[in-house]
Design an enzyme around this catalytic site. Structure first.
Site, PDB file in Angstrom:
ATOM      1  N   GLY A  64       0.835  -1.192   0.000  1.00 31.03           N
ATOM      2  CA  GLY A  64       0.000   0.000   0.000  1.00 31.03           C
ATOM      3  C   GLY A  64       0.872   1.245   0.000  1.00 31.03           C
ATOM      4  O   GLY A  64       1.996   1.218   0.506  1.00 31.03           O
ATOM      5  N   GLN A 104       3.410   9.918   0.461  1.00 33.48           N
ATOM      6  CA  GLN A 104       4.693   9.199   0.580  1.00 33.48           C
ATOM      7  C   GLN A 104       5.597   9.435  -0.633  1.00 33.48           C
ATOM      8  O   GLN A 104       6.793   9.166  -0.574  1.00 33.48           O
ATOM      9  CB  GLN A 104       4.451   7.695   0.780  1.00 33.48           C
ATOM     10  CG  GLN A 104       3.828   7.372   2.129  1.00 33.48           C
ATOM     11  CD  GLN A 104       3.632   5.874   2.298  1.00 33.48           C
ATOM     12  OE1 GLN A 104       2.630   5.340   1.857  1.00 33.48           O
ATOM     13  NE2 GLN A 104       4.596   5.204   2.904  1.00 33.48           N
ATOM     14  N   CYS A 139       6.130  -0.062   6.999  1.00 34.52           N
ATOM     15  CA  CYS A 139       5.776   1.091   6.174  1.00 34.52           C
ATOM     16  C   CYS A 139       6.965   1.459   5.306  1.00 34.52           C
ATOM     17  O   CYS A 139       8.094   1.502   5.796  1.00 34.52           O
ATOM     18  CB  CYS A 139       5.394   2.263   7.074  1.00 34.52           C
ATOM     19  SG  CYS A 139       4.952   3.751   6.160  1.00 34.52           S
ATOM     20  N   LEU A 140       6.708   1.753   4.029  1.00 40.41           N
ATOM     21  CA  LEU A 140       7.808   2.102   3.131  1.00 40.41           C
ATOM     22  C   LEU A 140       8.504   3.395   3.575  1.00 40.41           C
ATOM     23  O   LEU A 140       9.634   3.636   3.199  1.00 40.41           O
ATOM     24  CB  LEU A 140       7.295   2.235   1.691  1.00 40.41           C
ATOM     25  CG  LEU A 140       6.756   0.918   1.095  1.00 40.41           C
ATOM     26  CD1 LEU A 140       6.141   1.164  -0.274  1.00 40.41           C
ATOM     27  CD2 LEU A 140       7.856  -0.130   1.012  1.00 40.41           C
ATOM     28  N   HIS A 181      -4.193   1.899   7.571  1.00 35.84           N
ATOM     29  CA  HIS A 181      -2.795   2.341   7.651  1.00 35.84           C
ATOM     30  C   HIS A 181      -2.557   3.471   6.636  1.00 35.84           C
ATOM     31  O   HIS A 181      -1.986   4.508   6.975  1.00 35.84           O
ATOM     32  CB  HIS A 181      -1.874   1.141   7.371  1.00 35.84           C
ATOM     33  CG  HIS A 181      -0.420   1.484   7.224  1.00 35.84           C
ATOM     34  ND1 HIS A 181       0.546   0.990   8.081  1.00 35.84           N
ATOM     35  CD2 HIS A 181       0.251   2.249   6.322  1.00 35.84           C
ATOM     36  CE1 HIS A 181       1.731   1.452   7.713  1.00 35.84           C
ATOM     37  NE2 HIS A 181       1.584   2.207   6.636  1.00 35.84           N
ATOM     38  N   GLU A 182      -3.030   3.260   5.400  1.00 35.39           N
ATOM     39  CA  GLU A 182      -2.807   4.269   4.354  1.00 35.39           C
ATOM     40  C   GLU A 182      -3.598   5.537   4.640  1.00 35.39           C
ATOM     41  O   GLU A 182      -3.126   6.643   4.387  1.00 35.39           O
ATOM     42  CB  GLU A 182      -3.175   3.721   2.973  1.00 35.39           C
ATOM     43  CG  GLU A 182      -2.428   2.455   2.545  1.00 35.39           C
ATOM     44  CD  GLU A 182      -0.923   2.539   2.731  1.00 35.39           C
ATOM     45  OE1 GLU A 182      -0.362   3.647   2.631  1.00 35.39           O
ATOM     46  OE2 GLU A 182      -0.301   1.502   3.002  1.00 35.39           O
ATOM     47  N   HIS A 237      -1.883   7.987   6.773  1.00 30.00           N
ATOM     48  CA  HIS A 237      -0.906   8.845   6.077  1.00 30.00           C
ATOM     49  C   HIS A 237      -1.557  10.153   5.615  1.00 30.00           C
ATOM     50  O   HIS A 237      -0.912  11.193   5.601  1.00 30.00           O
ATOM     51  CB  HIS A 237      -0.332   8.125   4.851  1.00 30.00           C
ATOM     52  CG  HIS A 237       0.760   7.141   5.171  1.00 30.00           C
ATOM     53  ND1 HIS A 237       1.988   7.534   5.677  1.00 30.00           N
ATOM     54  CD2 HIS A 237       0.825   5.805   5.033  1.00 30.00           C
ATOM     55  CE1 HIS A 237       2.753   6.455   5.837  1.00 30.00           C
ATOM     56  NE2 HIS A 237       2.072   5.386   5.465  1.00 30.00           N
TER      57      HIS A 237
HETATM   58 NI    NI Z   1       2.889   3.454   5.449  1.00 31.91          NI
END
Ligand code: NI
Length: 227
Positions: free
Chosen positions: A86, A91, A153-154, A195-196, A199
């Site tokens: 995701g 991001q 998380c990226l 989660h997304e 952000h």
């Molecule tokens: Ni993330």
């Protein structure tokens, strides 16, 4: 989001860096007509980049169109390359309420993918591509019941921690044409969407941890970076 102890993406991440590249190559092949379009892997912002704390703004009606489509294509390309399951637009530095998700589930109908780059010949289960786009998502009825997943998380590389979130929820969102949909989510998709969506509010999964745990995680991240 990245998934540590979870299907497909998690295994690829932990086991063999090549597997992700391979699945991207297959995806590119499968996506034939899209090859004509120029896609780009964008830079992923990492903590403590202050832009990750920005609250993203809605995609306005006049903003649907080629530029938004390109952003979404690039987000998928960036997410598959990372690899993750995701990604939120912020991001990659775009403060708009846009999410892409692909849980990349195992594909039991496809032959296993052969791999030898980590020194020995082995196979990975083939994965399916199930790209999902959520524009201006809103959560309508988060369940009281919680479920726990080990999240990554990226934007917080190599850190994984258990996070509790509502186990199910209904999301209202727009697609790339601007049409509105409602969908009931559960399991990993419910977790990943939440989660997304965090952000979009400038919240990272580590913000759900206790102050002590978060401090430990950030210290570990600092150590990884200096190694
Ligand atoms: Ni993330």
């Amino acid at each position: 989001m990245t998934a540590a102890a979870l299907p497909a993406a998690g295994r690829a991440n932990a086991g063999c860096a090549d597997h992700a590249d391979r699945s991207i190559a297959l995806a590119r092949k499968a996506r034939g007509p899209y090859l004509a379009r120029i896609m780009a892997i964008r830079e992923i912002l990492e903590v403590p980049d202050p832009r990750l704390k920005i609250v993203s703004t809605p995609v306005e009606p006049h903003e649907f169109g080629p530029e938004l489509n390109q952003l979404v294509e690039d987000m998928f390309e960036t997410m598959y390359d990372a690899p993750g399951i995701g990604l939120a637009a912020i991001q990659v530095g775009v403060p708009k309420r846009v999410l892409v998700i692909d849980l990349q589930p195992d594909d039991p109908d496809a032959p296993p993918v052969e791999c030898s780059l980590d020194g020995h010949k082995h196979t990975h289960p083939a994965t399916k591509k199930e790209p999902r786009v959520f524009i201006n998502p809103v959560i309508l009825d988060p369940a009281k019941e919680l479920s726990t997943y080990q999240e990554g998380c990226l934007s917080v590389p190599e850190i994984y921690a258990d996070v509790d979130r509502p186990a199910t929820c209904t999301v209202r969102y727009q697609d790339l044409e601007g049409n509105t949909h409602e969908e009931a989510l559960d399991g990993l998709l419910a977790t990943c969407l939440q989660h997304e969506m965090d952000h979009l509010e400038g919240i990272l999964f580590i913000d759900h941890l206790s102050r002590l745990k978060r401090a430990m995680v950030l210290k570990k991240l600092d150590k990884i970076r200096r190694a």
